[in-house]
Design a protein around this motif. Structure first.
Motif, PDB file in Angstrom:
ATOM      1  N   ASN A  63       0.823  -1.210   0.000  1.00 20.09           N
ATOM      2  CA  ASN A  63       0.000   0.000   0.000  1.00 20.09           C
ATOM      3  C   ASN A  63       0.852   1.252   0.000  1.00 20.09           C
ATOM      4  OD1 ASN A  63      -2.354  -1.484   0.137  1.00 20.09           O
ATOM      5  ND2 ASN A  63      -2.414  -1.462   2.357  1.00 20.09           N
ATOM      6  N   ASP A  64       0.403   2.232  -0.775  1.00 16.86           N
ATOM      7  CA  ASP A  64       1.057   3.532  -0.708  1.00 16.86           C
ATOM      8  C   ASP A  64       0.583   4.268   0.540  1.00 16.86           C
ATOM      9  OD1 ASP A  64      -1.500   4.497  -1.250  1.00 16.86           O
ATOM     10  OD2 ASP A  64      -1.049   5.060  -3.296  1.00 16.86           O
ATOM     11  N   THR A  65       1.116   5.429   0.777  1.00 17.59           N
ATOM     12  CA  THR A  65       0.785   6.180   1.977  1.00 17.59           C
ATOM     13  C   THR A  65      -0.708   6.477   2.070  1.00 17.59           C
ATOM     14  OG1 THR A  65       2.966   7.184   1.883  1.00 17.59           O
ATOM     15  CG2 THR A  65       1.371   8.250   3.300  1.00 17.59           C
ATOM     16  N   GLY A  66      -1.321   6.860   0.970  1.00 12.44           N
ATOM     17  CA  GLY A  66      -2.756   7.163   0.967  1.00 12.44           C
ATOM     18  C   GLY A  66      -3.595   5.948   1.310  1.00 12.44           C
ATOM     19  N   GLN A 116      -2.602   3.390   3.070  1.00  9.04           N
ATOM     20  CA  GLN A 116      -2.371   3.105   4.482  1.00  9.04           C
ATOM     21  C   GLN A 116      -3.221   4.024   5.356  1.00  9.04           C
ATOM     22  OE1 GLN A 116       1.805   3.207   5.425  1.00  9.04           O
ATOM     23  NE2 GLN A 116       2.328   1.840   3.746  1.00  9.04           N
ATOM     24  N   LEU A 117      -3.301   5.298   4.989  1.00 10.73           N
ATOM     25  CA  LEU A 117      -4.111   6.244   5.747  1.00 10.73           C
ATOM     26  C   LEU A 117      -5.580   5.860   5.701  1.00 10.73           C
ATOM     27  CD1 LEU A 117      -4.475   8.818   7.386  1.00 10.73           C
ATOM     28  CD2 LEU A 117      -4.475  10.094   5.231  1.00 10.73           C
ATOM     29  N   ARG A 118      -6.094   5.515   4.506  1.00 10.34           N
ATOM     30  CA  ARG A 118      -7.492   5.102   4.391  1.00 10.34           C
ATOM     31  C   ARG A 118      -7.768   3.880   5.262  1.00 10.34           C
ATOM     32  NH1 ARG A 118      -6.432   6.940  -0.695  1.00 10.34           N
ATOM     33  NH2 ARG A 118      -5.765   4.925  -1.503  1.00 10.34           N
ATOM     34  N   SER A 119      -6.863   2.902   5.232  1.00 12.69           N
ATOM     35  CA  SER A 119      -7.029   1.698   6.051  1.00 12.69           C
ATOM     36  C   SER A 119      -7.050   2.040   7.534  1.00 12.69           C
ATOM     37  CB  SER A 119      -5.900   0.698   5.768  1.00 12.69           C
ATOM     38  OG  SER A 119      -5.945   0.265   4.440  1.00 12.69           O
ATOM     39  N   ALA A 120      -6.139   2.926   7.954  1.00 11.72           N
ATOM     40  CA  ALA A 120      -6.076   3.312   9.364  1.00 11.72           C
ATOM     41  C   ALA A 120      -7.344   4.056   9.786  1.00 11.72           C
ATOM     42  CB  ALA A 120      -4.847   4.181   9.616  1.00 11.72           C
ATOM     43  N   LEU A 121      -7.837   4.945   8.941  1.00 12.60           N
ATOM     44  CA  LEU A 121      -9.055   5.683   9.269  1.00 12.60           C
ATOM     45  C   LEU A 121     -10.245   4.742   9.407  1.00 12.60           C
ATOM     46  CD1 LEU A 121      -8.583   8.782   6.936  1.00 12.60           C
ATOM     47  CD2 LEU A 121      -8.538   8.783   9.450  1.00 12.60           C
ATOM     48  N   LEU A 122     -10.368   3.801   8.480  1.00 15.50           N
ATOM     49  CA  LEU A 122     -11.455   2.822   8.568  1.00 15.50           C
ATOM     50  C   LEU A 122     -11.320   1.970   9.821  1.00 15.50           C
ATOM     51  CD1 LEU A 122     -11.670   1.766   4.825  1.00 15.50           C
ATOM     52  CD2 LEU A 122     -13.397   3.057   6.121  1.00 15.50           C
ATOM     53  N   ALA A 123     -10.091   1.565  10.134  1.00 17.96           N
ATOM     54  CA  ALA A 123      -9.852   0.744  11.320  1.00 17.96           C
ATOM     55  C   ALA A 123     -10.182   1.502  12.606  1.00 17.96           C
ATOM     56  CB  ALA A 123      -8.403   0.269  11.346  1.00 17.96           C
ATOM     57  N   HIS A 140     -17.135   4.534   6.040  1.00 16.45           N
ATOM     58  CA  HIS A 140     -16.636   4.550   4.648  1.00 16.45           C
ATOM     59  C   HIS A 140     -17.311   5.610   3.801  1.00 16.45           C
ATOM     60  CE1 HIS A 140     -20.112   2.642   2.751  1.00 16.45           C
ATOM     61  NE2 HIS A 140     -20.166   1.818   3.787  1.00 16.45           N
ATOM     62  N   THR A 141     -18.534   6.016   4.151  1.00 17.31           N
ATOM     63  CA  THR A 141     -19.191   7.075   3.375  1.00 17.31           C
ATOM     64  C   THR A 141     -18.588   8.443   3.674  1.00 17.31           C
ATOM     65  OG1 THR A 141     -20.923   7.322   5.059  1.00 17.31           O
ATOM     66  CG2 THR A 141     -21.372   5.811   3.213  1.00 17.31           C
ATOM     67  N   ASP A 142     -17.959   8.592   4.847  1.00 15.59           N
ATOM     68  CA  ASP A 142     -17.310   9.846   5.217  1.00 15.59           C
ATOM     69  C   ASP A 142     -15.853   9.896   4.772  1.00 15.59           C
ATOM     70  OD1 ASP A 142     -19.634  10.693   6.505  1.00 15.59           O
ATOM     71  OD2 ASP A 142     -19.013   9.799   8.421  1.00 15.59           O
ATOM     72  N   LEU A 143     -15.315   8.771   4.366  1.00 16.76           N
ATOM     73  CA  LEU A 143     -13.896   8.670   4.041  1.00 16.76           C
ATOM     74  C   LEU A 143     -13.431   9.672   2.983  1.00 16.76           C
ATOM     75  CD1 LEU A 143     -11.389   7.121   4.919  1.00 16.76           C
ATOM     76  CD2 LEU A 143     -11.888   5.450   3.149  1.00 16.76           C
ATOM     77  N   PRO A 144     -14.138   9.851   1.865  1.00 20.96           N
ATOM     78  CA  PRO A 144     -13.660  10.826   0.871  1.00 20.96           C
ATOM     79  C   PRO A 144     -13.523  12.243   1.440  1.00 20.96           C
ATOM     80  CG  PRO A 144     -15.323   9.420  -0.122  1.00 20.96           C
ATOM     81  CD  PRO A 144     -15.312   9.115   1.355  1.00 20.96           C
ATOM     82  N   ALA A 145     -14.484  12.662   2.261  1.00 20.21           N
ATOM     83  CA  ALA A 145     -14.425  14.010   2.838  1.00 20.21           C
ATOM     84  C   ALA A 145     -13.268  14.122   3.826  1.00 20.21           C
ATOM     85  CB  ALA A 145     -15.747  14.344   3.523  1.00 20.21           C
ATOM     86  N   VAL A 146     -13.045  13.088   4.615  1.00 19.05           N
ATOM     87  CA  VAL A 146     -11.946  13.104   5.583  1.00 19.05           C
ATOM     88  C   VAL A 146     -10.610  13.143   4.845  1.00 19.05           C
ATOM     89  CG1 VAL A 146     -10.800  11.788   7.415  1.00 19.05           C
ATOM     90  CG2 VAL A 146     -13.299  11.955   7.375  1.00 19.05           C
ATOM     91  N   MET A 147     -10.476  12.335   3.795  1.00 17.60           N
ATOM     92  CA  MET A 147      -9.233  12.320   3.019  1.00 17.60           C
ATOM     93  C   MET A 147      -8.986  13.680   2.375  1.00 17.60           C
ATOM     94  SD  MET A 147      -7.698   9.387   3.331  1.00 17.60           S
ATOM     95  CE  MET A 147      -6.567   9.374   1.958  1.00 17.60           C
ATOM     96  N   LYS A 148     -10.045  14.315   1.885  1.00 16.67           N
ATOM     97  CA  LYS A 148      -9.900  15.638   1.271  1.00 16.67           C
ATOM     98  C   LYS A 148      -9.464  16.658   2.314  1.00 16.67           C
ATOM     99  CE  LYS A 148     -12.216  19.056  -1.550  1.00 16.67           C
ATOM    100  NZ  LYS A 148     -13.398  19.426  -2.294  1.00 16.67           N
ATOM    101  N   ALA A 149     -10.051  16.582   3.507  1.00 21.43           N
ATOM    102  CA  ALA A 149      -9.670  17.512   4.575  1.00 21.43           C
ATOM    103  C   ALA A 149      -8.209  17.318   4.964  1.00 21.43           C
ATOM    104  CB  ALA A 149     -10.569  17.305   5.789  1.00 21.43           C
ATOM    105  N   ILE A 150      -7.787  16.076   5.075  1.00 23.25           N
ATOM    106  CA  ILE A 150      -6.395  15.787   5.434  1.00 23.25           C
ATOM    107  C   ILE A 150      -5.460  16.269   4.337  1.00 23.25           C
ATOM    108  CG2 ILE A 150      -4.717  13.933   5.800  1.00 23.25           C
ATOM    109  CD1 ILE A 150      -6.980  12.436   7.278  1.00 23.25           C
ATOM    110  N   SER A 151      -5.829  16.080   3.087  1.00 22.20           N
ATOM    111  CA  SER A 151      -4.948  16.491   1.988  1.00 22.20           C
ATOM    112  C   SER A 151      -4.761  18.009   1.960  1.00 22.20           C
ATOM    113  CB  SER A 151      -5.476  15.995   0.643  1.00 22.20           C
ATOM    114  OG  SER A 151      -6.649  16.687   0.272  1.00 22.20           O
TER     115      SER A 151
END
Length: 118
Positions: free
Chosen positions: A59-62, A64-71, A76-87
């Motif tokens: 896994n690339d860094t992104g 890994q981050l998605r996996s950690a956030l889900l864990a 999962h429906t909030d994941l895109p918004a959280v990833m965008k905020a983090i980016s």
């Protein structure tokens, strides 16, 4: 993962504390190390090696981050918004590594603790 690390098998073996030839012998003789010894080798190789052994995926860094956030319970429906905020706070360089902190590169609007002007 050993080959991708860039260090010699001898250097990796020495870093485990089990001897310079330890990693080379495991690979050459197709041995199955105990869990404790495998964990030590993985700790020397780093978190990508551990993820690879557990999941079979590099896994690339992104990812890994998605996996950690889900864990950690992010829906999962909030994941895109959280990833965008983090980016918005973290950018990656071409090699996938986060750049060092550069406070002068941060726009003023990104400060959460700035006092309002009178």
């Amino acid at each position: 993962m050993v080959d991708a690390d860039g260090r010699s098998k001898r250097a990796l073996g020495k870093a485990t504390g089990y001897g310079e030839n330890y990693v080379q012998q495991i690979l050459k003789d197709d041995k199955e190390p105990s869990f404790t010894r495998l964990a030590k080798v993985l700790s020397v190789l780093g978190p990508r090696a551990t993820i690879y052994v557990i999941s079979g995926a590099l896994n690339d860094t992104g990812a890994q981050l998605r996996s950690a956030l889900l864990a950690h319970g992010v829906d999962h429906t909030d994941l895109p918004a959280v990833m965008k905020a983090i980016s918005g706070f973290v950018s990656e360089t071409d090699d996938g590594q986060s750049p060092p902190d550069r406070p002068h590169d941060q726009p003023e609007s990104a400060s959460l603790h700035r006092a309002k002007s009178p």
